[in-house]
Write a protein that holds these residues in place. Structure first.
Motif, PDB file in Angstrom:
ATOM      1  N   ASP A  11      28.932  51.689  49.199  1.00 37.95           N
ATOM      2  CA  ASP A  11      29.502  51.087  50.395  1.00 37.95           C
ATOM      3  C   ASP A  11      29.563  49.564  50.292  1.00 37.95           C
ATOM      4  N   LEU A  12      28.668  48.985  49.514  1.00 34.41           N
ATOM      5  CA  LEU A  12      28.687  47.535  49.293  1.00 34.41           C
ATOM      6  C   LEU A  12      29.819  47.115  48.358  1.00 34.41           C
ATOM      7  N   HIS A  13      30.152  47.981  47.443  1.00 35.70           N
ATOM      8  CA  HIS A  13      31.137  47.668  46.411  1.00 35.70           C
ATOM      9  C   HIS A  13      32.440  47.088  46.975  1.00 35.70           C
ATOM     10  N   PRO A  14      33.141  47.782  47.890  1.00 38.23           N
ATOM     11  CA  PRO A  14      34.413  47.216  48.373  1.00 38.23           C
ATOM     12  C   PRO A  14      34.234  45.898  49.124  1.00 38.23           C
ATOM     13  N   GLU A  15      33.142  45.776  49.851  1.00 36.80           N
ATOM     14  CA  GLU A  15      32.887  44.530  50.585  1.00 36.80           C
ATOM     15  C   GLU A  15      32.612  43.377  49.618  1.00 36.80           C
ATOM     16  N   PHE A  16      31.905  43.673  48.539  1.00 44.64           N
ATOM     17  CA  PHE A  16      31.622  42.644  47.548  1.00 44.64           C
ATOM     18  C   PHE A  16      32.913  42.173  46.875  1.00 44.64           C
ATOM     19  N   ILE A  17      33.777  43.106  46.521  1.00 43.38           N
ATOM     20  CA  ILE A  17      35.050  42.744  45.887  1.00 43.38           C
ATOM     21  C   ILE A  17      35.893  41.903  46.852  1.00 43.38           C
ATOM     22  N   LYS A  18      35.914  42.262  48.129  1.00 40.98           N
ATOM     23  CA  LYS A  18      36.644  41.465  49.126  1.00 40.98           C
ATOM     24  C   LYS A  18      36.062  40.052  49.202  1.00 40.98           C
ATOM     25  N   SER A  19      34.743  39.952  49.160  1.00 40.41           N
ATOM     26  CA  SER A  19      34.096  38.636  49.194  1.00 40.41           C
ATOM     27  C   SER A  19      34.448  37.817  47.953  1.00 40.41           C
ATOM     28  N   CYS A  20      34.576  38.484  46.821  1.00 39.69           N
ATOM     29  CA  CYS A  20      34.993  37.795  45.593  1.00 39.69           C
ATOM     30  C   CYS A  20      36.412  37.273  45.753  1.00 39.69           C
ATOM     31  N   GLU A  21      37.291  38.094  46.314  1.00 36.04           N
ATOM     32  CA  GLU A  21      38.691  37.705  46.499  1.00 36.04           C
ATOM     33  C   GLU A  21      38.814  36.505  47.442  1.00 36.04           C
ATOM     34  N   LYS A  22      37.961  36.464  48.449  1.00 36.06           N
ATOM     35  CA  LYS A  22      38.001  35.379  49.433  1.00 36.06           C
ATOM     36  C   LYS A  22      37.277  34.119  48.959  1.00 36.06           C
ATOM     37  N   GLY A  23      36.595  34.214  47.819  1.00 36.38           N
ATOM     38  CA  GLY A  23      35.862  33.067  47.304  1.00 36.38           C
ATOM     39  C   GLY A  23      34.502  32.880  47.957  1.00 36.38           C
ATOM     40  N   ILE A  24      34.026  33.896  48.658  1.00 38.42           N
ATOM     41  CA  ILE A  24      32.717  33.834  49.304  1.00 38.42           C
ATOM     42  C   ILE A  24      31.620  34.158  48.290  1.00 38.42           C
ATOM     43  N   ALA A  25      31.806  35.266  47.558  1.00 39.86           N
ATOM     44  CA  ALA A  25      30.877  35.630  46.488  1.00 39.86           C
ATOM     45  C   ALA A  25      31.294  34.854  45.238  1.00 39.86           C
ATOM     46  N   LEU A  26      30.337  34.201  44.627  1.00 39.32           N
ATOM     47  CA  LEU A  26      30.620  33.360  43.476  1.00 39.32           C
ATOM     48  C   LEU A  26      29.909  33.883  42.229  1.00 39.32           C
ATOM     49  N   SER A  27      30.378  33.455  41.068  1.00 41.85           N
ATOM     50  CA  SER A  27      29.749  33.830  39.811  1.00 41.85           C
ATOM     51  C   SER A  27      28.378  33.169  39.716  1.00 41.85           C
ATOM     52  N   LYS A  28      27.609  33.564  38.709  1.00 38.21           N
ATOM     53  CA  LYS A  28      26.279  32.971  38.553  1.00 38.21           C
ATOM     54  C   LYS A  28      26.348  31.477  38.253  1.00 38.21           C
ATOM     55  N   LYS A  29      27.517  31.006  37.830  1.00 36.05           N
ATOM     56  CA  LYS A  29      27.710  29.574  37.598  1.00 36.05           C
ATOM     57  C   LYS A  29      28.240  28.861  38.843  1.00 36.05           C
ATOM     58  N   GLY A  30      28.343  29.609  39.949  1.00 33.62           N
ATOM     59  CA  GLY A  30      28.782  29.009  41.198  1.00 33.62           C
ATOM     60  C   GLY A  30      30.286  28.835  41.313  1.00 33.62           C
ATOM     61  N   ARG A  31      31.030  29.542  40.482  1.00 35.88           N
ATOM     62  CA  ARG A  31      32.491  29.436  40.487  1.00 35.88           C
ATOM     63  C   ARG A  31      33.113  30.685  41.100  1.00 35.88           C
ATOM     64  N   LYS A  32      34.339  30.538  41.581  1.00 37.65           N
ATOM     65  CA  LYS A  32      35.079  31.698  42.084  1.00 37.65           C
ATOM     66  C   LYS A  32      35.391  32.621  40.916  1.00 37.65           C
ATOM     67  N   PHE A  33      35.411  33.899  41.195  1.00 36.76           N
ATOM     68  CA  PHE A  33      35.774  34.877  40.177  1.00 36.76           C
ATOM     69  C   PHE A  33      37.274  34.803  39.918  1.00 36.76           C
ATOM     70  N   THR A  34      37.659  34.881  38.649  1.00 31.32           N
ATOM     71  CA  THR A  34      39.080  34.928  38.302  1.00 31.32           C
ATOM     72  C   THR A  34      39.618  36.315  38.640  1.00 31.32           C
ATOM     73  N   ASP A  35      40.929  36.452  38.666  1.00 29.98           N
ATOM     74  CA  ASP A  35      41.530  37.763  38.932  1.00 29.98           C
ATOM     75  C   ASP A  35      41.061  38.793  37.909  1.00 29.98           C
ATOM     76  N   LYS A  36      41.039  38.392  36.643  1.00 31.93           N
ATOM     77  CA  LYS A  36      40.606  39.319  35.593  1.00 31.93           C
ATOM     78  C   LYS A  36      39.138  39.697  35.763  1.00 31.93           C
ATOM     79  N   SER A  37      38.284  38.735  36.060  1.00 30.17           N
ATOM     80  CA  SER A  37      36.860  39.054  36.198  1.00 30.17           C
ATOM     81  C   SER A  37      36.619  39.941  37.424  1.00 30.17           C
ATOM     82  N   ARG A  38      37.368  39.727  38.500  1.00 28.97           N
ATOM     83  CA  ARG A  38      37.238  40.608  39.675  1.00 28.97           C
ATOM     84  C   ARG A  38      37.674  42.024  39.330  1.00 28.97           C
ATOM     85  N   LYS A  39      38.775  42.135  38.587  1.00 30.67           N
ATOM     86  CA  LYS A  39      39.260  43.455  38.187  1.00 30.67           C
ATOM     87  C   LYS A  39      38.232  44.152  37.300  1.00 30.67           C
TER      88      LYS A  39
END
Length: 77
Positions: A11-39
Protein backbone atom coordinates in the motif's frame (compact mmCIF):
# COMPACT_ATOMS: atom_id res chain seq x y z
CA UNK A 1 -1.36 10.88 21.73
CA UNK A 2 -3.06 9.26 18.71
CA UNK A 3 -2.16 5.97 17.16
CA UNK A 4 -0.17 5.82 13.98
CA UNK A 5 -1.81 3.73 11.27
CA UNK A 6 0.15 0.68 10.20
CA UNK A 7 0.61 0.34 6.48
CA UNK A 8 1.59 -2.62 4.35
CA UNK A 9 4.46 -2.27 1.91
CA UNK A 10 2.15 -2.98 -1.04
CA UNK A 11 0.00 0.00 0.00
CA UNK A 12 2.98 2.31 0.53
CA UNK A 13 4.43 1.52 -2.88
CA UNK A 14 2.08 3.65 -5.05
CA UNK A 15 2.20 6.55 -2.60
CA UNK A 16 5.99 6.44 -2.54
CA UNK A 17 6.18 6.50 -6.35
CA UNK A 18 3.78 9.47 -6.42
CA UNK A 19 6.00 11.25 -3.88
CA UNK A 20 9.01 10.56 -6.10
CA UNK A 21 7.18 12.01 -9.10
CA UNK A 22 6.28 15.15 -7.14
CA UNK A 23 9.84 15.59 -5.90
CA UNK A 24 8.84 15.03 -2.27
CA UNK A 25 10.72 11.74 -1.84
CA UNK A 26 14.37 12.23 -2.67
CA UNK A 27 17.31 9.94 -3.38
CA UNK A 28 19.85 9.19 -0.67
CA UNK A 29 21.92 12.02 -2.14
CA UNK A 30 19.02 14.42 -1.63
CA UNK A 31 18.20 14.70 -5.33
CA UNK A 32 14.95 14.17 -7.20
CA UNK A 33 14.59 10.78 -8.80
CA UNK A 34 15.01 10.74 -12.58
CA UNK A 35 12.27 9.26 -14.75
CA UNK A 36 14.40 6.17 -15.35
CA UNK A 37 15.23 5.70 -11.66
CA UNK A 38 11.54 6.05 -10.71
CA UNK A 39 10.61 3.48 -13.34
CA UNK A 40 13.32 1.09 -12.09
CA UNK A 41 12.30 1.61 -8.47
CA UNK A 42 8.63 1.02 -9.30
CA UNK A 43 9.51 -2.19 -11.16
CA UNK A 44 11.72 -3.41 -8.32
CA UNK A 45 9.01 -2.83 -5.73
CA UNK A 46 6.44 -4.63 -7.90
CA UNK A 47 8.73 -7.65 -8.19
CA UNK A 48 9.33 -8.14 -4.49
CA UNK A 49 7.96 -11.43 -3.13
CA UNK A 50 4.29 -11.26 -2.12
CA UNK A 51 5.09 -12.29 1.45
CA UNK A 52 7.27 -9.16 1.81
CA UNK A 53 4.81 -6.83 0.07
CA UNK A 54 2.09 -8.09 2.46
CA UNK A 55 4.12 -7.19 5.56
CA UNK A 56 3.58 -4.02 7.56
CA UNK A 57 6.38 -1.57 6.79
CA UNK A 58 7.32 -1.20 10.46
CA UNK A 59 7.90 -4.97 10.74
CA UNK A 60 10.37 -5.26 7.87
CA UNK A 61 13.92 -5.80 9.03
CA UNK A 62 17.25 -6.37 7.34
CA UNK A 63 16.78 -10.14 7.56
CA UNK A 64 13.53 -9.88 5.57
CA UNK A 65 15.27 -7.90 2.84
CA UNK A 66 18.11 -10.43 2.75
CA UNK A 67 15.66 -13.34 2.49
CA UNK A 68 13.82 -11.60 -0.38
CA UNK A 69 17.08 -10.92 -2.23
CA UNK A 70 18.16 -14.54 -1.77
CA UNK A 71 14.83 -15.71 -3.23
CA UNK A 72 15.08 -13.33 -6.18
CA UNK A 73 18.65 -14.44 -6.93
CA UNK A 74 17.63 -18.10 -6.75
CA UNK A 75 14.86 -17.60 -9.31
CA UNK A 76 16.93 -15.35 -11.63
CA UNK A 77 20.42 -16.87 -11.81
Amino acid sequence: MGRIARVRLKDLHPEFIKSCEKGIALSKKGRKFTDKSRKDLDSSLRNLPDWLRDMYADEIGDHHIQKAMDEIRATNP
